[in-house]
Design an enzyme around this catalytic site. Structure first.
Site, mmCIF file in Angstrom:
data_model
loop_
_atom_site.group_PDB
_atom_site.id
_atom_site.type_symbol
_atom_site.label_atom_id
_atom_site.label_comp_id
_atom_site.label_asym_id
_atom_site.label_seq_id
_atom_site.Cartn_x
_atom_site.Cartn_y
_atom_site.Cartn_z
ATOM 1 N N PHE A 151 -88.483 -37.486 28.679
ATOM 2 C CA PHE A 151 -89.163 -37.040 27.464
ATOM 3 C C PHE A 151 -90.682 -36.968 27.611
ATOM 4 O O PHE A 151 -91.345 -36.257 26.859
ATOM 5 C CB PHE A 151 -88.820 -37.984 26.285
ATOM 6 C CG PHE A 151 -89.619 -39.272 26.278
ATOM 7 C CD1 PHE A 151 -90.915 -39.311 25.749
ATOM 8 C CD2 PHE A 151 -89.102 -40.443 26.816
ATOM 9 C CE1 PHE A 151 -91.652 -40.494 25.757
ATOM 10 C CE2 PHE A 151 -89.834 -41.619 26.825
ATOM 11 C CZ PHE A 151 -91.120 -41.643 26.296
ATOM 12 N N LYS A 175 -81.843 -29.518 32.444
ATOM 13 C CA LYS A 175 -81.387 -30.340 31.328
ATOM 14 C C LYS A 175 -82.615 -31.121 30.855
ATOM 15 O O LYS A 175 -83.000 -32.120 31.438
ATOM 16 C CB LYS A 175 -80.294 -31.301 31.815
ATOM 17 C CG LYS A 175 -79.285 -31.713 30.765
ATOM 18 C CD LYS A 175 -79.787 -32.580 29.657
ATOM 19 C CE LYS A 175 -80.203 -33.967 29.952
ATOM 20 N NZ LYS A 175 -80.912 -34.618 28.835
ATOM 21 N N GLU A 178 -83.356 -34.800 25.455
ATOM 22 C CA GLU A 178 -82.898 -34.421 24.110
ATOM 23 C C GLU A 178 -83.909 -34.830 23.048
ATOM 24 O O GLU A 178 -83.776 -34.431 21.887
ATOM 25 C CB GLU A 178 -81.506 -35.005 23.824
ATOM 26 C CG GLU A 178 -81.388 -36.520 23.897
ATOM 27 C CD GLU A 178 -81.128 -37.068 25.314
ATOM 28 O OE1 GLU A 178 -81.812 -36.627 26.257
ATOM 29 O OE2 GLU A 178 -80.273 -37.955 25.451
ATOM 30 N N SER A 228 -85.897 -43.015 33.957
ATOM 31 C CA SER A 228 -85.990 -44.456 34.183
ATOM 32 C C SER A 228 -85.210 -44.851 35.448
ATOM 33 O O SER A 228 -84.307 -44.123 35.888
ATOM 34 C CB SER A 228 -85.433 -45.195 32.968
ATOM 35 O OG SER A 228 -84.092 -44.799 32.766
ATOM 36 N N CYS A 283 -95.633 -42.061 33.568
ATOM 37 C CA CYS A 283 -95.156 -42.840 34.709
ATOM 38 C C CYS A 283 -96.308 -43.249 35.608
ATOM 39 O O CYS A 283 -96.155 -44.095 36.474
ATOM 40 C CB CYS A 283 -94.154 -42.020 35.512
ATOM 41 S SG CYS A 283 -94.910 -40.580 36.232
ATOM 42 N N GLU A 383 -90.831 -52.544 32.795
ATOM 43 C CA GLU A 383 -91.588 -51.334 32.456
ATOM 44 C C GLU A 383 -91.566 -51.192 30.934
ATOM 45 O O GLU A 383 -90.498 -51.056 30.327
ATOM 46 C CB GLU A 383 -90.947 -50.099 33.087
ATOM 47 C CG GLU A 383 -91.732 -48.837 32.752
ATOM 48 C CD GLU A 383 -91.107 -47.549 33.258
ATOM 49 O OE1 GLU A 383 -89.873 -47.430 33.256
ATOM 50 O OE2 GLU A 383 -91.882 -46.653 33.647
HETATM 51 P P1 NAD Z 1 -84.378 -41.699 30.678
HETATM 52 O O1 NAD Z 1 -83.949 -42.272 31.986
HETATM 53 O O2 NAD Z 1 -83.900 -42.340 29.439
HETATM 54 O O3 NAD Z 1 -83.913 -40.154 30.577
HETATM 55 C C1 NAD Z 1 -84.167 -39.239 31.606
HETATM 56 C C2 NAD Z 1 -83.080 -38.170 31.579
HETATM 57 O O4 NAD Z 1 -81.821 -38.791 31.829
HETATM 58 C C3 NAD Z 1 -82.977 -37.471 30.232
HETATM 59 O O5 NAD Z 1 -82.788 -36.100 30.443
HETATM 60 C C4 NAD Z 1 -81.767 -38.135 29.589
HETATM 61 O O6 NAD Z 1 -81.068 -37.267 28.727
HETATM 62 C C5 NAD Z 1 -80.911 -38.513 30.778
HETATM 63 N N1 NAD Z 1 -80.103 -39.710 30.526
HETATM 64 C C6 NAD Z 1 -80.406 -40.741 29.701
HETATM 65 N N2 NAD Z 1 -79.427 -41.663 29.733
HETATM 66 C C7 NAD Z 1 -78.497 -41.216 30.610
HETATM 67 C C8 NAD Z 1 -77.250 -41.748 31.083
HETATM 68 N N3 NAD Z 1 -76.774 -42.909 30.661
HETATM 69 N N4 NAD Z 1 -76.565 -41.019 31.982
HETATM 70 C C9 NAD Z 1 -77.036 -39.844 32.424
HETATM 71 N N5 NAD Z 1 -78.205 -39.305 32.006
HETATM 72 C C10 NAD Z 1 -78.931 -39.984 31.127
HETATM 73 O O7 NAD Z 1 -85.970 -41.603 30.716
HETATM 74 P P2 NAD Z 1 -86.959 -41.222 29.527
HETATM 75 O O8 NAD Z 1 -86.991 -42.341 28.557
HETATM 76 O O9 NAD Z 1 -86.684 -39.864 29.049
HETATM 77 O O10 NAD Z 1 -88.352 -41.149 30.318
HETATM 78 C C11 NAD Z 1 -89.131 -42.274 30.600
HETATM 79 C C12 NAD Z 1 -88.834 -42.820 31.976
HETATM 80 O O11 NAD Z 1 -89.065 -41.813 32.964
HETATM 81 C C13 NAD Z 1 -89.754 -43.970 32.354
HETATM 82 O O12 NAD Z 1 -88.984 -44.942 33.023
HETATM 83 C C14 NAD Z 1 -90.767 -43.327 33.285
HETATM 84 O O13 NAD Z 1 -91.372 -44.207 34.207
HETATM 85 C C15 NAD Z 1 -89.905 -42.328 33.987
HETATM 86 N N6 NAD Z 1 -90.701 -41.262 34.570
HETATM 87 C C16 NAD Z 1 -90.883 -41.298 35.920
HETATM 88 C C17 NAD Z 1 -91.658 -40.331 36.511
HETATM 89 C C18 NAD Z 1 -91.888 -40.354 37.987
HETATM 90 O O14 NAD Z 1 -92.488 -39.421 38.480
HETATM 91 N N7 NAD Z 1 -91.450 -41.360 38.726
HETATM 92 C C19 NAD Z 1 -92.244 -39.321 35.739
HETATM 93 C C20 NAD Z 1 -92.026 -39.313 34.362
HETATM 94 C C21 NAD Z 1 -91.243 -40.301 33.788
#
Ligand code: NAD
Length: 501
Positions: A151, A175, A178, A228, A283, A383
């Protein structure tokens, strides 16, 4: 409830799907539900992936010149209309408009890099490696590639991947998160306007069901995931088992080491900018400041003074920091503040009490500053992904580096010092993928690659730059024999392993 529905995108048209599943999209500055996003079921996913597959051969064989022209046109349109995209980001993510525009600009840089694909895809050739034998290498697209994004950068993170994937001749299924799904749909329309053929850029809206469909589909050849760490690990394992190429970028806990000789005003500015920019939902945000030696009191005072000047509020009103993305996330971050307080860290500034220039129901949480944080506290180990900056005091440089190197994450890190030798030693020793020297958010330019170490990245290929081009292409090496017409074409019988004399 809202009447607006945000759909999938396939064959250059919006598609509402048939799942009957929906998720709320909110404006974090008002708390209002502004739209419903469709959440795919397996049938919807299959339909979107099939569109990408149908288009893949024609796109892979479209001339490099033609592909590059379309990417260049997309670049021009995006540059002209980037403020529209920034406004969409602010309305669903909450970050302030300037920050949203910064996100688009950094994404645009990857599009510009992708315009150089004709050069990036050049193979090499060696002539006459043996009598009448030459060898050359080439790179070819994978086919359908999957992109799953978080997000916090609804426009930029997908742009780390799709410009290169498309320019290299792949078709994509994205994808988006959401929580803020509109930015990617807006870019889909822009691609259409730029002349991209139907089926090359597709959007699959949804949650875990959509993600799993991408991970399991034999038609999807690679997965680029950002999110994450627990989900990144899951995605990496499941997609790898399905035989795909995977790059899964995970979470972070970025440290900023301030040495006793540092310019403390520069360091304090950097800590505030990198700790609270985008409400800490980056991040590459700094979440731990490691104060080395006897500078901590003075540095914390400087940071606190600056933090108190920040204006929190609706990102469209020229404030410094917007709301958090959802109410649930706001409450989760606030619970970390509770935990830090209870664990005995000194709460210098409490964001739970900050006033905000915005609607009462916005997801507000002000910048929070903790001092005397110790590595056993949850505000250090977890985090938080919010505007919470923790100061850890150490006596020596070695103690500071050890903290960074034993942390489970290794995304970004910064050192502030006036001593070039100390900075150089740090660069050599620190186990982190992206390092800033007197720079708090060292996000590499598009022509370098972005990626962390340890639990911040699963897979071995970083995003964009040359590594990105390699990720979205497969190598071939061709060895060719063409006999001189004046010579005998027969090589004779020789069963030994071929060597080239
Ligand atoms: P998230 O892991 O909740 O979601 C990321 C994606 O995974 C979304 O598209 C979501 O719909 C999907 N998802 C969520 N739960 C899932 C599940 N159980 N099974 C399969 N898919 C699932 O992350 P977020 O809250 O959207 O974003 C924040 C996180 O992203 C933080 O941990 C941040 O550090 C990380 N991030 C990392 C970088 C990097 O470059 N390393 C960059 C941006 C964000």
């Amino acid at each position: 409830m809202s009447d607006t529905t945000i759909g999938h995108w396939l064959d250059n048209e919006a598609y509402q799907g048939t799942s009957g599943r929906f998720g709320d999209v909110t404006n974090p500055a008002t708390g209002a539900v502004t739209a419903q996003v469709v959440l795919a079921d397996e049938d919807d996913a299959a339909r979107v992936i099939a569109a990408a597959k149908r288009a893949s051969t024609a796109w892979a064989t479209t001339s490099l010149t033609q592909r590059t022209k379309i990417v260049f046109r997309f670049r021009e349109l995006l540059n002209e209309r980037k403020t529209e995209l920034a406004a969409i980001i602010t309305s669903e993510h909450g970050k302030v408009l300037d920050d949203a525009l910064g996100e688009v600009t950094r994404g645009l840089e990857v599009v510009e890099f992708a315009c150089g694909m004709p050069h990036l895809l050049k193979g090499s050739m060696s002539e006459q490696i043996s009598g009448g034998v030459d060898i050359h290498s080439k790179r070819q697209p994978l086919g359908v590639v999957g992109i799953i994004s978080p997000f916090n950068f609804p426009a930029m993170v997908p742009m780390w991947f799709y410009p290169l994937a498309i320019a290299a001749g792949n078709t994509v299924v994205i994808k988006p998160s959401e929580k803020d799904p509109s930015a990617v749909v807006w870019t889909a329309e822009l691609w259409k306007e730029a002349g991209l053929p139907a089926g090359v850029f597709n959007v699959l809206q949804g949650d875990k069901v959509a993600v799993d469909a991408l991970l399991d589909s034999p038609d999807v050849k690679s997965i680029s995931f950002v999110g994450s760490t627990p989900i990144a690990r899951y995605v990496y394992e499941r997609a790898s088992q399905a035989g795909k190429r995977v790059q899964a970028l995970g979470g972070a806990k970025n440290h900023m080491l301030v040495l006793p000789d540092a310019d403390l005003d520069l360091a304090a500015d950097a800590a505030v900018n990198a700790g609270y920019g985008s409400a800490g939902e980056r991040c590459m945000a700094i979440s731990v400041l490691v104060a080395v030696g006897n500078i901590a009191d003075e540095l914390v005072a400087k940071i606190a003074e600056r933090t108190r000047t920040l204006r929190i509020g609706d990102g469209t009103r020229g404030t410094d920091m917007g709301p958090l993305v959802t109410l649930a996330h706001r409450d989760k971050v606030a619970s970390f503040i509770d935990a830090g307080d209870e664990a005995g860290a000194s709460l210098v500034i409490d964001g739970r009490e900050s006033p905000a220039d915005g609607a009462d129901d916005g997801f507000w949480l002000g910048p929070t500053l903790f001092d005397h944080v110790t590595p056993d506290m949850s505000i250090y180990t977890e985090e938080i992904f919010g505007p919470v900056l923790s100061v850890v005091r150490v006596d020596t440089y070695d103690e500071g580096v050890a903290l960074v190197n034993t942390n489970q994450y290794g995304n970004g890190v910064a050192i502030f010092t006036r001593n070039g030798g100390a900075a150089r030693k740090f660069e050599l020793e620190v186990e982190v993928g992206m390092i800033g020297v007197n720079v708090p958010i060292p996000v590499p330019m598009a022509y370098y690659s972005f990626g962390g170490w340890k639990n911040s990245l699963f897979g071995d290929t970083h995003a964009h730059g040359v590594e990105g081009v390699h990720f979205f292409t497969r190598g071939k090496v061709v060895t060719t024999r063409w006999a001189d017409p004046a010579e005998s074409p027969s090589g004779g019988l020789e069963l030994a392993f071929p060597t080239h004399g």
